[in-house]
Design a protein around this motif. Sequence first.
Motif, PDB file in Angstrom:
ATOM      1  N   VAL A 164       0.832  -1.199   0.000  1.00  0.00           N
ATOM      2  CA  VAL A 164       0.000   0.000   0.000  1.00  0.00           C
ATOM      3  C   VAL A 164       0.869   1.252   0.000  1.00  0.00           C
ATOM      4  O   VAL A 164       1.748   1.410   0.848  1.00  0.00           O
ATOM      5  CB  VAL A 164      -0.956   0.006   1.212  1.00  0.00           C
ATOM      6  N   ASP A 165       0.612   2.134  -0.951  1.00  0.00           N
ATOM      7  CA  ASP A 165       1.311   3.419  -0.997  1.00  0.00           C
ATOM      8  C   ASP A 165       0.650   4.397  -0.038  1.00  0.00           C
ATOM      9  O   ASP A 165       1.301   5.018   0.779  1.00  0.00           O
ATOM     10  CB  ASP A 165       1.300   3.975  -2.419  1.00  0.00           C
ATOM     11  N   HIS A 166      -0.682   4.548  -0.153  1.00  0.00           N
ATOM     12  CA  HIS A 166      -1.396   5.449   0.749  1.00  0.00           C
ATOM     13  C   HIS A 166      -2.887   5.139   0.749  1.00  0.00           C
ATOM     14  O   HIS A 166      -3.371   4.376  -0.079  1.00  0.00           O
ATOM     15  CB  HIS A 166      -1.160   6.919   0.377  1.00  0.00           C
ATOM     16  N   LEU A 167      -3.577   5.734   1.704  1.00  0.00           N
ATOM     17  CA  LEU A 167      -5.029   5.626   1.821  1.00  0.00           C
ATOM     18  C   LEU A 167      -5.651   6.931   1.355  1.00  0.00           C
ATOM     19  O   LEU A 167      -5.106   8.000   1.614  1.00  0.00           O
ATOM     20  CB  LEU A 167      -5.464   5.403   3.269  1.00  0.00           C
ATOM     21  N   GLU A 168      -6.787   6.828   0.685  1.00  0.00           N
ATOM     22  CA  GLU A 168      -7.584   8.010   0.375  1.00  0.00           C
ATOM     23  C   GLU A 168      -8.886   7.868   1.142  1.00  0.00           C
ATOM     24  O   GLU A 168      -9.606   6.892   0.970  1.00  0.00           O
ATOM     25  CB  GLU A 168      -7.844   8.114  -1.129  1.00  0.00           C
ATOM     26  N   VAL A 169      -9.174   8.827   2.002  1.00  0.00           N
ATOM     27  CA  VAL A 169     -10.357   8.755   2.844  1.00  0.00           C
ATOM     28  C   VAL A 169     -11.267   9.931   2.511  1.00  0.00           C
ATOM     29  O   VAL A 169     -10.911  11.086   2.746  1.00  0.00           O
ATOM     30  CB  VAL A 169      -9.976   8.787   4.344  1.00  0.00           C
ATOM     31  N   VAL A 170     -12.427   9.617   1.924  1.00  0.00           N
ATOM     32  CA  VAL A 170     -13.431  10.641   1.632  1.00  0.00           C
ATOM     33  C   VAL A 170     -14.308  10.819   2.869  1.00  0.00           C
ATOM     34  O   VAL A 170     -14.500  11.920   3.352  1.00  0.00           O
ATOM     35  CB  VAL A 170     -14.274  10.261   0.397  1.00  0.00           C
ATOM     36  N   THR A 171     -14.821   9.708   3.367  1.00  0.00           N
ATOM     37  CA  THR A 171     -15.560   9.667   4.631  1.00  0.00           C
ATOM     38  C   THR A 171     -15.128   8.392   5.342  1.00  0.00           C
ATOM     39  O   THR A 171     -14.383   7.581   4.781  1.00  0.00           O
ATOM     40  CB  THR A 171     -17.099   9.624   4.416  1.00  0.00           C
ATOM     41  N   MET A 172     -15.616   8.173   6.532  1.00  0.00           N
ATOM     42  CA  MET A 172     -15.285   6.968   7.290  1.00  0.00           C
ATOM     43  C   MET A 172     -15.723   5.705   6.555  1.00  0.00           C
ATOM     44  O   MET A 172     -15.206   4.630   6.796  1.00  0.00           O
ATOM     45  CB  MET A 172     -15.938   7.008   8.671  1.00  0.00           C
ATOM     46  N   ASP A 173     -16.710   5.823   5.652  1.00  0.00           N
ATOM     47  CA  ASP A 173     -17.220   4.673   4.913  1.00  0.00           C
ATOM     48  C   ASP A 173     -16.714   4.611   3.479  1.00  0.00           C
ATOM     49  O   ASP A 173     -17.115   3.739   2.719  1.00  0.00           O
ATOM     50  CB  ASP A 173     -18.755   4.702   4.897  1.00  0.00           C
ATOM     51  N   GLN A 174     -15.854   5.542   3.076  1.00  0.00           N
ATOM     52  CA  GLN A 174     -15.337   5.584   1.710  1.00  0.00           C
ATOM     53  C   GLN A 174     -13.816   5.654   1.733  1.00  0.00           C
ATOM     54  O   GLN A 174     -13.225   6.696   1.485  1.00  0.00           O
ATOM     55  CB  GLN A 174     -15.906   6.778   0.948  1.00  0.00           C
ATOM     56  N   ILE A 175     -13.218   4.513   2.039  1.00  0.00           N
ATOM     57  CA  ILE A 175     -11.757   4.404   2.091  1.00  0.00           C
ATOM     58  C   ILE A 175     -11.289   3.679   0.837  1.00  0.00           C
ATOM     59  O   ILE A 175     -11.851   2.652   0.459  1.00  0.00           O
ATOM     60  CB  ILE A 175     -11.302   3.616   3.339  1.00  0.00           C
ATOM     61  N   THR A 176     -10.267   4.216   0.198  1.00  0.00           N
ATOM     62  CA  THR A 176      -9.635   3.569  -0.949  1.00  0.00           C
ATOM     63  C   THR A 176      -8.156   3.391  -0.641  1.00  0.00           C
ATOM     64  O   THR A 176      -7.513   4.304  -0.132  1.00  0.00           O
ATOM     65  CB  THR A 176      -9.796   4.424  -2.229  1.00  0.00           C
ATOM     66  N   LEU A 177      -7.638   2.200  -0.930  1.00  0.00           N
ATOM     67  CA  LEU A 177      -6.212   1.961  -0.811  1.00  0.00           C
ATOM     68  C   LEU A 177      -5.593   2.160  -2.188  1.00  0.00           C
ATOM     69  O   LEU A 177      -6.119   1.669  -3.174  1.00  0.00           O
ATOM     70  CB  LEU A 177      -5.916   0.522  -0.365  1.00  0.00           C
ATOM     71  N   VAL A 178      -4.491   2.869  -2.256  1.00  0.00           N
ATOM     72  CA  VAL A 178      -3.749   3.016  -3.496  1.00  0.00           C
ATOM     73  C   VAL A 178      -2.465   2.215  -3.333  1.00  0.00           C
ATOM     74  O   VAL A 178      -1.658   2.501  -2.447  1.00  0.00           O
ATOM     75  CB  VAL A 178      -3.454   4.495  -3.820  1.00  0.00           C
TER      76      VAL A 178
END
Length: 76
Positions: A17-31
């Motif tokens: 995993v390079d980083h996490l993108e967090v829009v909301t607590m329920d919208q997490i994306t791993l890059v």
Amino acid sequence: GIGSLPARLGPELAARVDHLEVVTMDQITLVLRDGRNVIWGSAHDSVEKAKVLGLLLRHRAQQYDVSVPAQPTTRS
């Protein structure tokens, strides 16, 4: 919560995993380091999601969705 997510991924997956993108607590994306994306959803069921993702990563895709670990999907 999100702060404990890296520990729940396990060392092998966390290293990818390079980083996490967090829009909301329920919208997490791993890059991932190779540029692929993983739609994670919330931090709920993270251990199960990590197991499912480990299997999915054997298949080449640009995007993986484990937000519902019982029904994972991939997209090229």
